[in-house]
Scaffold this active site. Structure first.
Site, PDB file in Angstrom:
ATOM      1  N   ARG A 297      18.288  22.151   4.770  1.00  0.00           N
ATOM      2  CA  ARG A 297      19.664  22.523   5.144  1.00  0.00           C
ATOM      3  C   ARG A 297      20.655  22.122   4.057  1.00  0.00           C
ATOM      4  O   ARG A 297      21.687  22.770   3.888  1.00  0.00           O
ATOM      5  CB  ARG A 297      20.015  21.906   6.495  1.00  0.00           C
ATOM      6  CG  ARG A 297      19.980  20.400   6.518  1.00  0.00           C
ATOM      7  CD  ARG A 297      19.913  19.812   7.930  1.00  0.00           C
ATOM      8  NE  ARG A 297      18.568  19.936   8.528  1.00  0.00           N
ATOM      9  CZ  ARG A 297      18.266  19.587   9.770  1.00  0.00           C
ATOM     10  NH1 ARG A 297      19.199  19.087  10.562  1.00  0.00           N
ATOM     11  NH2 ARG A 297      17.034  19.731  10.232  1.00  0.00           N
TER      12      ARG A 297
ATOM     13  N   LYS B  35       6.985  11.829   4.558  1.00  0.00           N
ATOM     14  CA  LYS B  35       6.148  12.399   5.620  1.00  0.00           C
ATOM     15  C   LYS B  35       4.821  11.651   5.685  1.00  0.00           C
ATOM     16  O   LYS B  35       4.315  11.209   4.644  1.00  0.00           O
ATOM     17  CB  LYS B  35       5.849  13.876   5.318  1.00  0.00           C
ATOM     18  CG  LYS B  35       7.005  14.828   5.519  1.00  0.00           C
ATOM     19  CD  LYS B  35       6.568  16.262   5.209  1.00  0.00           C
ATOM     20  CE  LYS B  35       7.739  17.235   5.282  1.00  0.00           C
ATOM     21  NZ  LYS B  35       8.317  17.389   6.614  1.00  0.00           N
TER      22      LYS B  35
HETATM   23  N1  BES Z   1       9.968  21.651   5.630  1.00  0.00           N
HETATM   24  C1  BES Z   1      10.183  20.907   6.808  1.00  0.00           C
HETATM   25  C2  BES Z   1       9.971  21.736   8.079  1.00  0.00           C
HETATM   26  C3  BES Z   1       8.556  22.133   8.373  1.00  0.00           C
HETATM   27  C4  BES Z   1       7.732  21.320   9.117  1.00  0.00           C
HETATM   28  C5  BES Z   1       8.064  23.337   7.942  1.00  0.00           C
HETATM   29  C6  BES Z   1       6.440  21.700   9.392  1.00  0.00           C
HETATM   30  C7  BES Z   1       6.765  23.726   8.239  1.00  0.00           C
HETATM   31  C8  BES Z   1       5.955  22.903   8.949  1.00  0.00           C
HETATM   32  C9  BES Z   1      11.618  20.367   6.843  1.00  0.00           C
HETATM   33  O1  BES Z   1      12.157  20.072   5.607  1.00  0.00           O
HETATM   34  C10 BES Z   1      11.581  19.103   7.618  1.00  0.00           C
HETATM   35  O2  BES Z   1      10.966  18.193   7.182  1.00  0.00           O
HETATM   36  N2  BES Z   1      12.261  19.090   8.765  1.00  0.00           N
HETATM   37  C11 BES Z   1      12.288  17.960   9.602  1.00  0.00           C
HETATM   38  C12 BES Z   1      13.715  17.773  10.060  1.00  0.00           C
HETATM   39  C13 BES Z   1      13.974  16.461  10.738  1.00  0.00           C
HETATM   40  C14 BES Z   1      13.818  15.328   9.763  1.00  0.00           C
HETATM   41  C15 BES Z   1      15.364  16.478  11.326  1.00  0.00           C
HETATM   42  C16 BES Z   1      11.349  18.211  10.777  1.00  0.00           C
HETATM   43  O3  BES Z   1      11.255  19.336  11.236  1.00  0.00           O
HETATM   44  O4  BES Z   1      10.706  17.262  11.208  1.00  0.00           O
HETATM   45 MN    MN Z   2      11.662  18.136   4.943  1.00  0.00          MN
END
Ligand code: BES
Ligand code: MN
Ligand code: ZN
Length: 500
Positions: free
Chosen positions: A349, A275
């Site tokens: 997931r 990230k």
């Molecule tokens: N934990 C994150 C989702 C999230 C994002 C929670 C912001 C709270 C605030 C999750 O693991 C994630 O990173 N999801 C990605 C999925 C994508 C890579 C398909 C996302 O939402 O960008």
């Molecule tokens: Mn994630």
């Protein structure tokens, strides 16, 4: 803080809280307080904007004839609109302004207005709930508490005509408040402290309430075939854990349980699909689903709910390293289905897939609800007002919507359908862990989970990414970053529909 119930009194010391209805009409205690104060409340009202709307208040420092230090007149608003939640918010707002102002004790002399849906005892218990939820703070890492910020209020008494009834309801409410505050603590803890093994240790403490708690480590999960969960964990120095909590409170301990499954990513760096810095901040809260499940199990056990409930949480840390899972890896999940991991940041997931399979196989639950801070996309759709609800069972979806409304944890139903499912097609495995293209991210995540739900299993998924923590304006009943979202809605669902 100590909360107690007593007969309403306008002659107590400390802050005295009295109420007016919409339009400004004083309730009996307010009229009495005004009389004792020689009409000072009425005079103050005349030079104020106070009209008795809920959310409004008017404060006077008490004149010498009055034993209280100050009198606060709060607006109850229209009687038809005053429900338990509004009562909680009113009490919370009062306590918020008094908490650190030097006041030591508070007495609520709020008479139940005629025509109110709530009974005397209920009204009092909800006022107490508002106080309790608002008095929460997470200060354990401050070594220098600012003097003027330190809470001074130590005692709160709630006046009611039905003291015994209020105490009885409060015992239940207090159990729920404890569960909420436990969930908040878990979300607020920093990730260097709350790694998977430490989270698991904290769940072990619930055994004191009569819960059975088992913890599986990496070796056991490897033997069982948790390939999806273990793939996420393999880049971290911290061992993953699967915690299974059991509360068997139904008369028939063999009756099929309700099952709650939580995403417990103690820190989500994104893994090798790292990230950006700004998005990584706050990712200690990516275990908010697991916190909600743990808090709910606490609440159910503490109030000895007549329900069989299982809580399963998958605890991992998602980190980049030389041993980390790569984008392009293929893992074999516990279900036997293979997953092409194209983005290591879509890790929740993968953790849930194995936890869901394990829970269904072992417990054959009558219903299954998972909670997860699963996607940023759900925040694009719903912001911080509603959690996303996905379900294969309209009845369960309706029950959750109703429970959420009552408890102030709103959910909004989102669609599932075969056309969304197609977006998960992989070139070489049974599925990939991301959708195709940038759209419908919260839905494709839910579709992914559904692939691990057996056909007959009643199931709901709550995407709580937008509600598990709050960076902007804080809610009146949730004064910390970690909200503790999920405990109330799940506890309500159990109480209204699954307890005998
Ligand atoms: N934990 C994150 C989702 C999230 C994002 C929670 C912001 C709270 C605030 C999750 O693991 C994630 O990173 N999801 C990605 C999925 C994508 C890579 C398909 C996302 O939402 O960008
Ligand atoms: Mn994630
Ligand atoms: Zn995550």
């Amino acid at each position: 803080m100590q909360i107690s119930f007593s007969a309403p009194s306008t002659t107590s010391g400390g802050a005295l809280i009295v109420a007016a209805l919409a339009g400004g009409a004083f309730t009996a205690s307010a009229a009495e307080a005004d009389r004792m104060a020689g009409g000072a409340l009425k005079r103050a009202l005349e030079v104020s904007r106070f009209s008795g709307k809920s959310g409004q208040s008017l404060e006077i420092l008490a004149p010498s004839a009055v034993k209280a230090s100050r009198i606060i007149l709060v607006g109850l608003g229209a009687v038809e609109e005053l429900d338990g939640l509004r009562a909680e918010q009113i009490a919370a707002d009062v306590v918020a302004r008094l908490l650190a102002c030097g006041e030591k004790s508070v007495h609520f002399a709020i008479d139940r207005p005629r025509g109110l849906k709530l009974g005397d005892a209920e009204l009092a218990a909800h006022l107490a709930m508002g106080v309790e939820l608002r008095a929460y703070s997470f200060d354990k890492y401050r070594t220098r508490q600012l003097e003027e910020r330190a809470a001074t209020v130590k005692k709160v008494s709630i006046g009611t005509k039905d003291v015994a009834g209020a105490r009885k309801i409060w015992r239940e409410f207090a159990a729920v408040a404890e569960g909420i505050c436990l969930a908040r603590d878990l979300v607020n803890e920093p990730p260097n402290v709350l790694f998977p093994a430490e989270f698991a240790r904290r769940t072990k403490k619930l055994t004191a309430l009569g819960l059975k708690v088992e913890v599986l480590g990496a070796a056991q999960m490897k033997k069982l075939g948790f390939g999806a969960l273990l793939g996420v964990a393999q880049g971290s120095a911290h061992e993953p854990q699967l915690v299974v909590m059991q509360w068997l409170g139904a008369r028939n301990r063999k009756a099929p349980p309700i099952a709650l499954v939580g995403k417990g990513v103690c820190f989500d760096s994104g893994g090798l699909s790292l990230k950006p810095a700004a998005s990584m901040m706050g990712m200690k809260g990516d275990m908010g689903g697991a916190a909600a499940v743990t808090g709910t199990m606490h609440a159910l056990a503490a109030r000895k709910a007549r329900v069989n409930a299982i809580g399963v949480i998958g605890l991992v840390e998602n980190m980049p390293s030389g041993t980390a899972q790569r984008p392009d890896d293929v893992v074999t999940s516990l279900s036997g289905q293979t997953v092409e991991v194209l983005n290591t940041d879509a890790e929740g997931r993968l953790v849930l897939a194995d936890a869901l399979t394990y829970t269904q196989r072992r417990f054959k639950p009558r219903l299954l609800i998972d909670l997860a801070t699963l996607t940023g996309a759900i925040m694009v759709s719903l912001g911080a007002e509603h959690a996303g609800l996905f379900a294969n069972d309209d009845n369960l979806a309706a029950q959750l919507a109703q429970a959420g409304k009552q408890e102030g944890e709103l959910v909004w139903r989102m669609p599932l359908s075969p056309n969304y499912d197609k977006l998960l097609k992989s070139k070489i495995a049974d599925m990939k862990n991301i959708g195709s293209g940038p759209h419908a991210g919260a839905i494709t995540a839910a579709q992914f989970l559904q692939r691990f739900i057996t056909d007959k299993q009643s199931w709901a998924h709550l995407d709580i990414a937008g509600v598990a923590w709050q960076d902007g304006e804080q809610k009146s009943l949730a004064p910390s970053w970690g909200v503790g979202w999920g405990v109330r809605i799940l506890n309500r669902l159990s109480k209204d529909h699954y307890e005998v």
